[in-house]
Design an enzyme around this catalytic site. Sequence first.
Site, PDB file in Angstrom:
ATOM      1  N   ASP A  57      32.428  54.104  35.064  1.00  0.00           N
ATOM      2  CA  ASP A  57      32.785  53.993  36.484  1.00  0.00           C
ATOM      3  C   ASP A  57      34.235  54.331  36.838  1.00  0.00           C
ATOM      4  O   ASP A  57      34.853  53.648  37.664  1.00  0.00           O
ATOM      5  CB  ASP A  57      32.477  52.578  36.999  1.00  0.00           C
ATOM      6  N   LYS A  78      24.176  54.251  38.737  1.00  0.00           N
ATOM      7  CA  LYS A  78      23.654  52.907  38.534  1.00  0.00           C
ATOM      8  C   LYS A  78      23.952  51.992  39.715  1.00  0.00           C
ATOM      9  O   LYS A  78      24.893  52.228  40.470  1.00  0.00           O
ATOM     10  CB  LYS A  78      24.204  52.305  37.237  1.00  0.00           C
ATOM     11  N   CYS A 125      32.069  45.654  35.433  1.00  0.00           N
ATOM     12  CA  CYS A 125      31.132  46.609  34.839  1.00  0.00           C
ATOM     13  C   CYS A 125      31.360  46.832  33.345  1.00  0.00           C
ATOM     14  O   CYS A 125      30.396  46.922  32.580  1.00  0.00           O
ATOM     15  CB  CYS A 125      31.176  47.929  35.603  1.00  0.00           C
TER      16      CYS A 125
END
Length: 180
Positions: free
Chosen positions: A14, A76, A108
Amino acid sequence: MLMKAETSALLIVDIQQKLVPALDGASALVEHSLWLSRVARRLDVPLLVSEQYPQGLGPTVAELQPLLDGAPILEKLHFSAAREPDLFLMPGGDRAQFVVCGCEAHICVLQTVLDLLAQGRQVFVVAEAVASRQPANKALALERMRQAGAAIVSREMVAYEWLERAGSELFRAVSREYLR
């Protein structure tokens, strides 16, 4: 346990355009993740990339885009990339070892690492290549990941363990390009 290039995948969690500017140490995160990605590409270690809700947080940062050519990107909604079954179907997703970088360390990255460990994977978190908005959250996340069984490593540890030995042409090339 040592990291091995032939059994490792580099998981980039991410590192996205709209999230990175809010992070403490954002430029270092991007720089170290870029370095790791280049070394991984040079040593044929697969890159796996996740993006958390890219419609809202944007794509992976532009600096990393050239290295992602051909790398699969996992979109996601779960905070943990390991909750998405497609992660393990991606080229390199079946590897026993995951070297992890990305953000946010306490959300995350942490949840991904805990899930990977629960699935029996060996996990190595690159300390200088993870970030959170608040330094205290990063510190807590690194400690929790360590307590759960992840190895907290530096980018040079990754490179030298992937290389395994000096004296080869590959070592000389990687040393010239990345280790000076």
